[in-house]
Design an enzyme around this catalytic site. Structure first.
Site, PDB file in Angstrom:
ATOM      1  N   GLY A  68       0.850  -1.184   0.000  1.00 55.04           N
ATOM      2  CA  GLY A  68       0.000   0.000   0.000  1.00 55.04           C
ATOM      3  C   GLY A  68       0.880   1.226   0.000  1.00 55.04           C
ATOM      4  O   GLY A  68       2.047   1.168   0.409  1.00 55.04           O
ATOM      5  N   CYS A 126       6.069  -0.049   7.680  1.00 53.34           N
ATOM      6  CA  CYS A 126       5.646   1.095   6.871  1.00 53.34           C
ATOM      7  C   CYS A 126       6.832   1.562   6.037  1.00 53.34           C
ATOM      8  O   CYS A 126       7.947   1.662   6.559  1.00 53.34           O
ATOM      9  CB  CYS A 126       5.178   2.211   7.802  1.00 53.34           C
ATOM     10  N   LEU A 127       6.574   1.854   4.770  1.00 57.43           N
ATOM     11  CA  LEU A 127       7.647   2.308   3.882  1.00 57.43           C
ATOM     12  C   LEU A 127       8.233   3.639   4.343  1.00 57.43           C
ATOM     13  O   LEU A 127       9.353   3.982   3.973  1.00 57.43           O
ATOM     14  CB  LEU A 127       7.125   2.436   2.445  1.00 57.43           C
ATOM     15  N   HIS A 168      -4.294   1.004   7.612  1.00 65.39           N
ATOM     16  CA  HIS A 168      -2.949   1.610   7.624  1.00 65.39           C
ATOM     17  C   HIS A 168      -2.879   2.777   6.633  1.00 65.39           C
ATOM     18  O   HIS A 168      -2.406   3.865   6.976  1.00 65.39           O
ATOM     19  CB  HIS A 168      -1.917   0.526   7.291  1.00 65.39           C
ATOM     20  N   GLU A 169      -3.376   2.547   5.408  1.00 65.80           N
ATOM     21  CA  GLU A 169      -3.268   3.586   4.369  1.00 65.80           C
ATOM     22  C   GLU A 169      -4.212   4.754   4.645  1.00 65.80           C
ATOM     23  O   GLU A 169      -3.843   5.917   4.449  1.00 65.80           O
ATOM     24  CB  GLU A 169      -3.529   2.996   2.972  1.00 65.80           C
ATOM     25  N   HIS A 172      -2.783   7.041   7.166  1.00 69.46           N
ATOM     26  CA  HIS A 172      -1.787   7.970   6.599  1.00 69.46           C
ATOM     27  C   HIS A 172      -2.462   9.263   6.146  1.00 69.46           C
ATOM     28  O   HIS A 172      -1.897  10.344   6.253  1.00 69.46           O
ATOM     29  CB  HIS A 172      -1.117   7.337   5.368  1.00 69.46           C
TER      30      HIS A 172
HETATM   31 ZN    ZN Z   1       2.716   3.291   5.896  1.00 68.59          ZN
END
Ligand code: ZN
Length: 214
Positions: A68, A126-127, A168-169, A172
């Site tokens: 994501g 998380c990226l 999660h997304e 953000h």
């Molecule tokens: Zn993330």
């Protein structure tokens, strides 16, 4: 004194961002764009630029790789995210975590609400917080509302791992990072998770590291 905000129109900034082609640079924790609420998408980019932006998000998510990616993670404060999970995990893990394949989707102006009271706790990462993972207890099932990239209404119930991804997304897009909801005592490097906590569920980690599971 706070640094000045960038007043360049969004469309112009997105054009500049896409000019280089290829995966976009990822924004890491500590950058204010990850902590601000996003602006609802209401046509700021126009259909052609939106399509190019969504494609860039997809390419960036694949390159990372991740399941994501939200617009603030590439520095754009729009309420847009993409998700896709081929779920390349052993069957035992897939069963326990409900990690079923999730086809590519674009989430425009998504909001979620829990369905029922069940929660599920697993390691996630998380990226924008590279190198680390932590256990987050999330709603096991959520109703997600919003639209797709063509403006078609989206109203769908997600369960299992896809429910975790959309929470999660969407978080953000509200300036929330998974660490805000995590059991901080579970915080582990990617190396530690691979070496010690690769079990389908985090019971052993909870016992060894001293945190509660729902
Ligand atoms: Zn993330």
């Amino acid at each position: 004194m706070a640094p000045p905000r960038d007043d360049t129109p969004l469309a112009e900034r997105v054009e500049e961002l896409l000019a280089a082609g290829g995966p976009l640079p990822l924004v890491a924790a500590g950058r204010p764009v990850l902590r601000r609420a996003t602006v609802p998408y209401d046509g700021q980019l126009g259909p052609a630029l939106l399509a190019r932006f969504v494609e860039a998000l997809r390419v960036t998510m694949h390159a990372a790789p991740g399941v994501g990616l939200a617009a603030p993670q590439v520095g754009v404060e729009l309420r847009i995210a993409v998700i896709e999970d081929p779920a390349p995990v052993p069957q035992e893990v897939a069963l326990v975590r409900g990690r079923v394949p999730q086809p590519f989707r674009v989430l425009v102006n998504p909001v979620y609400e829990p369905v029922g009271t069940a929660r599920a706790a697993f390691f996630e990462g998380c990226l924008s917080v590279p190198g680390w993972q932590a256990v987050v207890a999330r709603h096991a099932e959520v109703r997600l509302r919003g639209a797709d990239e063509h403006g078609r209404a989206l109203d769908e119930v997600f369960t299992g791992w896809p429910a975790r991804i959309v929470q999660h997304e969407t978080d953000h897009l509200d300036g929330t990072l998974y660490l805000d909801r995590a059991e901080l005592r579970s915080l582990s490097t990617d190396e530690a998770v691979a070496a010690l906590w690769a079990q389908p569920a985090p019971q052993a980690a909870a016992e060894a590291l001293g945190f509660e599971l729902p």
